[in-house]
Design an enzyme around this catalytic site. Structure first.
Site, short mmCIF file in Angstrom:
data_model
loop_
_atom_site.label_atom_id
_atom_site.label_comp_id
_atom_site.label_asym_id
_atom_site.label_seq_id
_atom_site.Cartn_x
_atom_site.Cartn_y
_atom_site.Cartn_z
N CYS A 1 0.81 -1.18 0.10
CA CYS A 1 -0.14 0.12 0.03
C CYS A 1 0.87 1.15 0.18
O CYS A 1 1.69 1.52 1.01
CB CYS A 1 -0.90 -0.17 1.24
SG CYS A 1 -1.79 1.57 1.37
N CYS B 1 0.47 3.55 3.10
CA CYS B 1 1.16 2.88 4.53
C CYS B 1 2.69 3.27 4.08
O CYS B 1 3.32 3.51 5.28
CB CYS B 1 0.70 1.37 4.27
SG CYS B 1 -0.91 0.97 5.26
N ASP C 1 -1.22 16.21 -2.50
CA ASP C 1 -1.22 15.34 -3.62
C ASP C 1 -0.21 15.39 -4.67
O ASP C 1 0.15 16.50 -5.09
CB ASP C 1 -2.69 15.42 -4.44
CG ASP C 1 -3.24 14.30 -4.97
OD1 ASP C 1 -4.31 13.70 -4.82
OD2 ASP C 1 -2.57 14.09 -6.02
N HIS D 1 -9.69 13.91 0.08
CA HIS D 1 -9.05 14.89 -0.28
C HIS D 1 -9.54 16.42 0.04
O HIS D 1 -10.77 16.29 0.54
CB HIS D 1 -9.70 15.11 -1.87
CG HIS D 1 -9.15 13.60 -2.71
ND1 HIS D 1 -8.25 13.85 -3.72
CD2 HIS D 1 -9.58 12.53 -2.57
CE1 HIS D 1 -7.94 12.49 -3.87
NE2 HIS D 1 -8.85 11.67 -3.45
N HIS E 1 -6.34 3.06 0.48
CA HIS E 1 -5.97 3.30 1.78
C HIS E 1 -7.01 4.34 1.76
O HIS E 1 -6.49 5.66 1.26
CB HIS E 1 -4.43 3.49 1.81
CG HIS E 1 -4.28 4.00 3.30
ND1 HIS E 1 -3.21 3.28 4.13
CD2 HIS E 1 -4.51 4.84 4.15
CE1 HIS E 1 -3.00 3.82 5.25
NE2 HIS E 1 -4.00 4.82 5.40
N HIS F 1 -8.59 7.93 2.22
CA HIS F 1 -8.01 9.31 2.21
C HIS F 1 -9.12 10.24 2.10
O HIS F 1 -10.19 10.01 1.14
CB HIS F 1 -6.90 9.42 1.24
CG HIS F 1 -7.09 8.81 -0.18
ND1 HIS F 1 -7.28 7.39 -0.51
CD2 HIS F 1 -7.71 9.55 -1.30
CE1 HIS F 1 -7.57 7.25 -1.82
NE2 HIS F 1 -7.81 8.77 -2.42
N HIS G 1 -3.63 1.26 8.20
CA HIS G 1 -4.40 0.82 6.98
C HIS G 1 -5.74 0.79 7.27
O HIS G 1 -6.35 -0.31 8.05
CB HIS G 1 -3.65 -0.37 6.30
CG HIS G 1 -4.27 -0.54 5.00
ND1 HIS G 1 -3.87 0.06 4.15
CD2 HIS G 1 -5.53 -1.31 4.66
CE1 HIS G 1 -4.65 -0.37 2.92
NE2 HIS G 1 -5.49 -1.33 3.40
#
Ligand code: AMP
Ligand code: ZN
Length: 123
Positions: free
Chosen positions: A4, A7, A30, A111, A107, A109, A46
């Site tokens: 990942c 991770c 990003d 934004h 994983h 997230h 995770h």
């Protein structure tokens, strides 16, 4: 999770531009920003998707969401309201989930996207 990338970023095995860190969360820029400000907030632990979250994750999800306005303020896209200009600034918070949700990295997230428009290819 061995394979990942987020991770690996959380473990600092893979480089990233980290903008925030505490015991449970990490935020970084990003790599392919869709707007002048484009940050990702992740749990260090995770979790694959939002759909993998349960009530035990409520606090974590709240922490992720509540970090967004703090980061927005730090990066110059806070929502402001004053008598002369009315509402200005602001940002988008987005969690993509699964193939039809446009999720590319599995994983969890959040934004945080903002800054002066126009933004690349997005409304
Ligand atoms: P999503 O489509 O919601 O899964 O978004 C994944 C996001 O991760 C995309 O906006 C990518 O540009 C971003 N991304 C992928 N790899 C990296 C990386 N190594 N560092 C920072 N951002 C990344
Ligand atoms: Zn992971």
């Amino acid at each position: 999770m061995d394979n990942c990338i987020f991770c690996k970023i959380a473990a600092k095995i893979m480089p990233s531009e980290i903008v925030y860190e505490d015991d449970t969360l990490l935020a970084f820029k990003d790599i392919n920003p869709a707007a002048p400000v484009h940050l990702l907030v992740i749990p260090k632990q995770h979790i694959g998707t939002l759909s993998d979250c349960g009530s035990a994750d409520a606090g974590l999800l709240a922490q992720m969401l509540l970090l967004a306005p703090k980061l927005a303020k730090e990066f110059g896209c806070a929502l402001t309201n004053d008598a002369n200009n009315g509402l200005t600034g602001g940002y988008r918070t987005m969690i993509n989930t699964g193939p039809d949700g446009g999720q590319e990295v599995y994983h969890l997230h959040l934004h945080v996207i903002g800054g002066p428009r126009p933004w690349r290819g997005r409304r």
